[in-house]
Every structure is written in C-alpha cells, then in structure tokens.
Design a protein around this motif. Structure first.
Motif, PDB file in Angstrom:
ATOM      1  N   GLN A 237       0.801  -1.230   0.000  1.00 50.61           N
ATOM      2  CA  GLN A 237       0.000   0.000   0.000  1.00 50.61           C
ATOM      3  C   GLN A 237       0.830   1.276   0.000  1.00 50.61           C
ATOM      4  O   GLN A 237       0.332   2.337  -0.359  1.00 50.61           O
ATOM      5  CB  GLN A 237      -0.932   0.020   1.211  1.00 50.61           C
TER       6      GLN A 237
ATOM      7  N   ASP B  26     -16.978  -2.178   2.992  1.00 50.79           N
ATOM      8  CA  ASP B  26     -16.083  -1.132   2.477  1.00 50.79           C
ATOM      9  C   ASP B  26     -16.601   0.287   2.702  1.00 50.79           C
ATOM     10  O   ASP B  26     -15.823   1.190   3.047  1.00 50.79           O
ATOM     11  CB  ASP B  26     -15.812  -1.342   0.969  1.00 50.79           C
TER      12      ASP B  26
ATOM     13  N   ASP C  81     -17.323  -6.536  -0.819  1.00 49.45           N
ATOM     14  CA  ASP C  81     -17.161  -5.108  -0.492  1.00 49.45           C
ATOM     15  C   ASP C  81     -18.216  -4.603   0.494  1.00 49.45           C
ATOM     16  O   ASP C  81     -18.370  -3.392   0.659  1.00 49.45           O
ATOM     17  CB  ASP C  81     -17.180  -4.263  -1.783  1.00 49.45           C
TER      18      ASP C  81
ATOM     19  N   LEU D 168     -13.966 -15.302  -8.395  1.00 50.83           N
ATOM     20  CA  LEU D 168     -13.600 -14.410  -7.282  1.00 50.83           C
ATOM     21  C   LEU D 168     -14.637 -13.309  -7.053  1.00 50.83           C
ATOM     22  O   LEU D 168     -14.435 -12.434  -6.204  1.00 50.83           O
ATOM     23  CB  LEU D 168     -12.217 -13.783  -7.547  1.00 50.83           C
TER      24      LEU D 168
ATOM     25  N   ARG E  17     -14.135   0.969  -6.481  1.00 48.52           N
ATOM     26  CA  ARG E  17     -14.113   1.750  -5.231  1.00 48.52           C
ATOM     27  C   ARG E  17     -14.248   3.254  -5.524  1.00 48.52           C
ATOM     28  O   ARG E  17     -14.821   3.995  -4.730  1.00 48.52           O
ATOM     29  CB  ARG E  17     -12.799   1.457  -4.520  1.00 48.52           C
TER      30      ARG E  17
ATOM     31  N   VAL F 273      -9.885  -2.789   3.232  1.00 50.90           N
ATOM     32  CA  VAL F 273     -10.567  -2.353   2.011  1.00 50.90           C
ATOM     33  C   VAL F 273      -9.802  -2.839   0.775  1.00 50.90           C
ATOM     34  O   VAL F 273     -10.396  -3.248  -0.229  1.00 50.90           O
ATOM     35  CB  VAL F 273     -10.709  -0.801   1.998  1.00 50.90           C
ATOM     36  N   VAL F 274      -8.501  -2.808   0.878  1.00 48.71           N
ATOM     37  CA  VAL F 274      -7.649  -3.153  -0.265  1.00 48.71           C
ATOM     38  C   VAL F 274      -7.440  -4.669  -0.370  1.00 48.71           C
ATOM     39  O   VAL F 274      -7.332  -5.218  -1.467  1.00 48.71           O
ATOM     40  CB  VAL F 274      -6.290  -2.422  -0.125  1.00 48.71           C
ATOM     41  N   TYR F 275      -7.388  -5.326   0.762  1.00 46.06           N
ATOM     42  CA  TYR F 275      -7.113  -6.774   0.788  1.00 46.06           C
ATOM     43  C   TYR F 275      -8.358  -7.569   1.155  1.00 46.06           C
ATOM     44  O   TYR F 275      -9.001  -7.295   2.171  1.00 46.06           O
ATOM     45  CB  TYR F 275      -6.015  -7.088   1.802  1.00 46.06           C
ATOM     46  N   LYS F 276      -8.692  -8.541   0.329  1.00 42.69           N
ATOM     47  CA  LYS F 276      -9.880  -9.359   0.565  1.00 42.69           C
ATOM     48  C   LYS F 276      -9.511 -10.831   0.540  1.00 42.69           C
ATOM     49  O   LYS F 276      -8.577 -11.220  -0.148  1.00 42.69           O
ATOM     50  CB  LYS F 276     -10.926  -9.039  -0.499  1.00 42.69           C
ATOM     51  N   GLU F 277     -10.235 -11.617   1.303  1.00 40.22           N
ATOM     52  CA  GLU F 277      -9.909 -13.045   1.371  1.00 40.22           C
ATOM     53  C   GLU F 277     -10.895 -13.877   0.575  1.00 40.22           C
ATOM     54  O   GLU F 277     -12.111 -13.749   0.754  1.00 40.22           O
ATOM     55  CB  GLU F 277      -9.870 -13.494   2.837  1.00 40.22           C
ATOM     56  N   GLU F 278     -10.358 -14.681  -0.288  1.00 41.29           N
ATOM     57  CA  GLU F 278     -11.097 -15.675  -1.097  1.00 41.29           C
ATOM     58  C   GLU F 278     -11.983 -15.079  -2.192  1.00 41.29           C
ATOM     59  O   GLU F 278     -11.960 -15.551  -3.316  1.00 41.29           O
ATOM     60  CB  GLU F 278     -11.922 -16.624  -0.201  1.00 41.29           C
ATOM     61  N   ILE F 279     -12.795 -14.091  -1.862  1.00 39.69           N
ATOM     62  CA  ILE F 279     -13.600 -13.442  -2.904  1.00 39.69           C
ATOM     63  C   ILE F 279     -13.621 -11.926  -2.669  1.00 39.69           C
ATOM     64  O   ILE F 279     -13.262 -11.454  -1.593  1.00 39.69           O
ATOM     65  CB  ILE F 279     -15.068 -13.954  -2.936  1.00 39.69           C
ATOM     66  N   TYR F 280     -14.093 -11.212  -3.695  1.00 34.90           N
ATOM     67  CA  TYR F 280     -14.215  -9.753  -3.589  1.00 34.90           C
ATOM     68  C   TYR F 280     -15.524  -9.450  -2.860  1.00 34.90           C
ATOM     69  O   TYR F 280     -16.599  -9.502  -3.444  1.00 34.90           O
ATOM     70  CB  TYR F 280     -14.233  -9.144  -4.990  1.00 34.90           C
TER      71      TYR F 280
ATOM     72  N   PRO G 114      -7.656   1.826   4.552  1.00 36.81           N
ATOM     73  CA  PRO G 114      -7.558   0.716   5.514  1.00 36.81           C
ATOM     74  C   PRO G 114      -7.219  -0.583   4.778  1.00 36.81           C
ATOM     75  O   PRO G 114      -7.735  -0.826   3.681  1.00 36.81           O
ATOM     76  CB  PRO G 114      -8.969   0.642   6.114  1.00 36.81           C
ATOM     77  N   VAL G 115      -6.356  -1.379   5.377  1.00 37.67           N
ATOM     78  CA  VAL G 115      -5.873  -2.588   4.700  1.00 37.67           C
ATOM     79  C   VAL G 115      -7.034  -3.523   4.336  1.00 37.67           C
ATOM     80  O   VAL G 115      -7.009  -4.188   3.297  1.00 37.67           O
ATOM     81  CB  VAL G 115      -4.769  -3.288   5.546  1.00 37.67           C
TER      82      VAL G 115
ATOM     83  N   ILE H  62      -6.388  -6.535  -3.748  1.00 41.21           N
ATOM     84  CA  ILE H  62      -5.636  -7.796  -3.712  1.00 41.21           C
ATOM     85  C   ILE H  62      -6.535  -8.852  -3.071  1.00 41.21           C
ATOM     86  O   ILE H  62      -7.077  -8.630  -1.987  1.00 41.21           O
ATOM     87  CB  ILE H  62      -4.339  -7.631  -2.888  1.00 41.21           C
ATOM     88  N   ILE H  63      -6.722  -9.961  -3.776  1.00 39.19           N
ATOM     89  CA  ILE H  63      -7.505 -11.054  -3.195  1.00 39.19           C
ATOM     90  C   ILE H  63      -6.536 -12.156  -2.802  1.00 39.19           C
ATOM     91  O   ILE H  63      -5.790 -12.669  -3.651  1.00 39.19           O
ATOM     92  CB  ILE H  63      -8.531 -11.640  -4.204  1.00 39.19           C
ATOM     93  N   GLY H  64      -6.538 -12.509  -1.527  1.00 38.09           N
ATOM     94  CA  GLY H  64      -5.672 -13.595  -1.040  1.00 38.09           C
ATOM     95  C   GLY H  64      -6.433 -14.905  -1.041  1.00 38.09           C
ATOM     96  O   GLY H  64      -7.494 -15.009  -0.430  1.00 38.09           O
ATOM     97  N   ILE H  65      -5.877 -15.910  -1.733  1.00 39.39           N
ATOM     98  CA  ILE H  65      -6.563 -17.203  -1.847  1.00 39.39           C
ATOM     99  C   ILE H  65      -5.764 -18.268  -1.093  1.00 39.39           C
ATOM    100  O   ILE H  65      -4.594 -18.519  -1.412  1.00 39.39           O
ATOM    101  CB  ILE H  65      -6.691 -17.648  -3.323  1.00 39.39           C
TER     102      ILE H  65
END
Lengths: 245, 245
Positions: A35, B190, B187, A147, A85, B178-185, B175-176, A48-51
């Motif tokens: 960031q 947000d 929001d 996703l 966004r 908002v930018v980073y998401k787990e497994e799927i988008y 905020p982290v 960024i999507i973490g999988i």
C-alpha cells in the motif's frame, strides 16, 4: 550495496514451496508494504484477493494454464486493477464516474503493478519467495466469476507466495545500456549489445540444464512475439467497463 | 520491521530538491536495481530515458502540465513501455512481431511499472527522493517526438529524482481491509471503512495546512473521476502500434 538493493538484486522466481503456511502477521505486513507504493493522484486503484482455499487454488491453477504451483503455494494473491471503489466515492457525492477511458485503465493497471512489486520485495525480505502469474489473463472471465469481481475490476496478474523449497539461480538481465538511455531513445548500439546478451543467456541455460538446453533471449522473444496471445483481452475488458474509449 | 519494509513505509513524494546532482554510480545502481524486478516471460519490455539537459527538462515540465519540479530535479527518468526491442529480436530470427494486441500492451505496461517501483525504492534507500509524473501522458505525442521514441514505445510515466529539500508527512493509505480481501471480492464492509478513512484524510489535510484545507478522499476521487482525463490516449496509442486489437 545496502539491504534494500541487495534484496532486489537477489530476486528470482520461486515455484516450489515448503508446506509451511505464511503467518497472518507476515501476510498483513506484505499487504501494508504494498500500500505504500506510489499511486496516481492517490486513487489507490487496486485490490488484492488472497486465496488460501485449496479448491479455489486448484481451480485457479487450471484456469491460469495448468500451473501447479498455484495449487501448491500456501497463498495465491490475485492483483486486480480496481475502479469500483472510485465509483463508490462518486456515488457518495452524487456524481457519475467516467471510467471507460484508456487513461483510467492505464492508471489502475500501473497502480496495481507498483503495489505488487512492493509486495513481492517485502515478501522476499521476510524470507518468502514467489512468482508472478500472467496466466491469470488466460481465462479472465472465469477468474472474475470465481472471485466475484464486480464491474470495473479486472485481474491483472497473480503472485504465488510461500517459503522457498528451491534455490534457483538469478537470470541475467539485459545490459543496462540497452534498457537505459540518456536524453533520447538511441538504439544504434542495441543490436550488438543484444547479441552479446544472447551469449550470456545461452551460457545461463547450458549451465543450468547441464548442457541440455541451448537457447538465446532473442530466439525466445522471436518465438513468443510472432504468436497472438490472449486475443480475448480487449473484448473481456470492454465488457468489464474498461478501455471503451 | 526490517530495513526493506521500513523504507517502503517511509515513502512520500518529494517535489523539492537540493542542487546536488545525482552521482553517476548511484544512478546506475538505481537502474540496475530496476532491472531485477520480475518481467512477464522475461520480455523486459521497458526502457528508461534519463534526462539531465535543462532545456529538455524545461520543455517536459511544460508538456507534463506545468510541473516545475521536472525542471528543478537533477534527473528526470521517463519510463517507457517498449515492444521495439522485441521487434528487433523478431527481425534477427526472420519472424514478424504481433504486438498490436491489448495483451502486449498490458504486458509492457506492467513490466515498466514493476521496474519503476524498484527504481523508486532503490533511490530512496540511497538517500534520494522523488515523485511519479503521470502528466507525461498529457502530451504523449510531443513527448515521444522530443525523446525520439520509435513505434511500439510509449511513455507511461516519469519520475523526478534528487536529494530531498523538503520533509513532507506520509499520506495515510486506505484501511488494509478495504484493499485486501480473502477468497472473494466482498465489499459489504467497504463503505463504512471508506467513510472512516475520509476522517483520517480530513485530519491529515487540516494538520498539514494548519486548518486551511478541509478535504476527504472520496470527495477528491468523486471530483477527479467525474471528468474525462486524457481522452487522446487511445488514438495516440493505436498510432504508436498499441491496443489495436
């Protein structure tokens, strides 16, 4: 050479990982480092999507052109250019977003790449390794559905991250004089320098494969660039709200 | 926090520079560091033009939308996406380059951005500072002529580099979560997080301007994104051999 530059110059792609998961606080540190990259007029136009889910990673490994390290790495990060966004910000203030221009596409794509390079280097500085996956653009529509990416978001590339289980050699880069030019773009000396570089790359492959692979940079490039790649991208991107004008 | 991450998290744009020139060996170190960024299938599809000539910098400052720090910085780096060199590789091997696809454009643009982020961070680790200049896309045709860029090369952005003569505060990021998401988008959270962020940014401007500027992130974004910016980019890029398909 300072610590920062030492880590940069130690970079090589890692495709084999140990079973050790990435600790949550390290992953957070990596994202937060990402960031702090620059952002075009501060739009921060990426997500960024973490999988970690094995099923999703397996599916992505297939969609990215059967790249097994996507399934075997502990965390696969999908870097997305994101205007969604900014649309939310417009809605808050009752304005309408003009996002379909090529300029917005460049802005978001560059923002995404800048953040990712910080992420990769931060990860390396923490003892992790990884590899960029452009193959995410092989099937961008399916990836977007999997996703649940909204309109005005597209997957630019992925990064496999994990603790390295291999220690490959660094791959020599083009001579600095070819990449860096002073005052104007003067390529008169490039051909000779690129031919010298071919010899360096040839030697790199011979040593690395114990004489089995004999290849040069220009031959690889000539083969790659004579073929159309991912011809679906334009149609995909316009469908997602990008690059229409 | 290690040295690498400490430098990343210390980043802020520098627009005022001392008169001290950048030593040649440092500039070389910065460019070489840039080269160690990842590159899509190793195409290394970028070139960097270093501008020190005061007349050229002055002209570029004007072309980039009257940004005086381009004239006052000791070195202005123009980062170009570059398929020209790949065309040379094709010619060496008697093949013809297919470079007009959107995919090649993304590949070269991403390569350029990855290299630039290493350059910026390497520069910062050496005591320098700088600022990205997207304004290079204000008049890309004139910039291309000035720098004699061949077909299949376009200026993506510039970076002003020099020894800092100011010490601005870091600008808080989204905020982290908002930018980073787990497994799927996802929001759903947000909007609330972005409104909280607006308060952080508002406070940042109030403190920085001693109460003179009251602004939020969403208001800035809403204002920016309701206007078309650089509508010439598509036509410019297709003329230069990009984005035709």
């Amino acid at each position: 050479m300072n610590e920062v530059i030492r880590f940069m110059k130690s970079h090589r792609s890692i495709r084999k990982f140990t079973d050790k998961p990435i600790e949550d606080h390290l992953l957070k540190e990596i994202i937060e480092s990402a960031q702090w990259a620059s952002s075009s007029t501060f739009v921060q136009a990426y997500s960024i999507i973490g999988i970690k889910n094995p099923q999703t990673k397996k599916r992505l490994a297939y969609l990215c052109g059967e790249q097994p390290y996507i399934a075997s790495c502990p965390v696969f990060l999908v870097f997305c250019a994101d205007l969604h966004r900014l649309k939310m910000a417009c809605e808050i203030h009752g304005t309408e977003m003009v996002g379909e221009y090529t300029e917005s596409f460049i802005m978001a794509t560059v923002d995404t790449a800048l953040a990712s390079q910080n992420a990769m280097l931060a990860a390396e500085s923490l003892g992790l390794g990884g590899v960029y996956i452009g193959g995410i653009r092989n099937n961008p529509q399916e990836v977007s559905e999997l996703l649940k990416l909204p309109e005005h978001v597209y997957p630019v590339f992925g990064i496999c991250l994990g603790y390295p289980a291999e220690d490959p050699e660094r791959k020599p880069r083009l001579p600095v004089e070819v990449v860096y030019k002073e005052e104007i773009y003067d390529d008169r000396a490039d051909l000779e320098k690129i031919r010298e570089y071919d010899k360096v790359i040839s030697e790199y492959y011979l040593v690395r494969t114990k004489g089995k692979r004999n290849d040069t940079w220009t031959r690889q490039m000539a083969e790659k660039m004579q073929k159309e790649t991912r011809p679906h991208m334009k149609e995909f991107l316009t469908k997602r709200g990008f690059l229409m004008k």
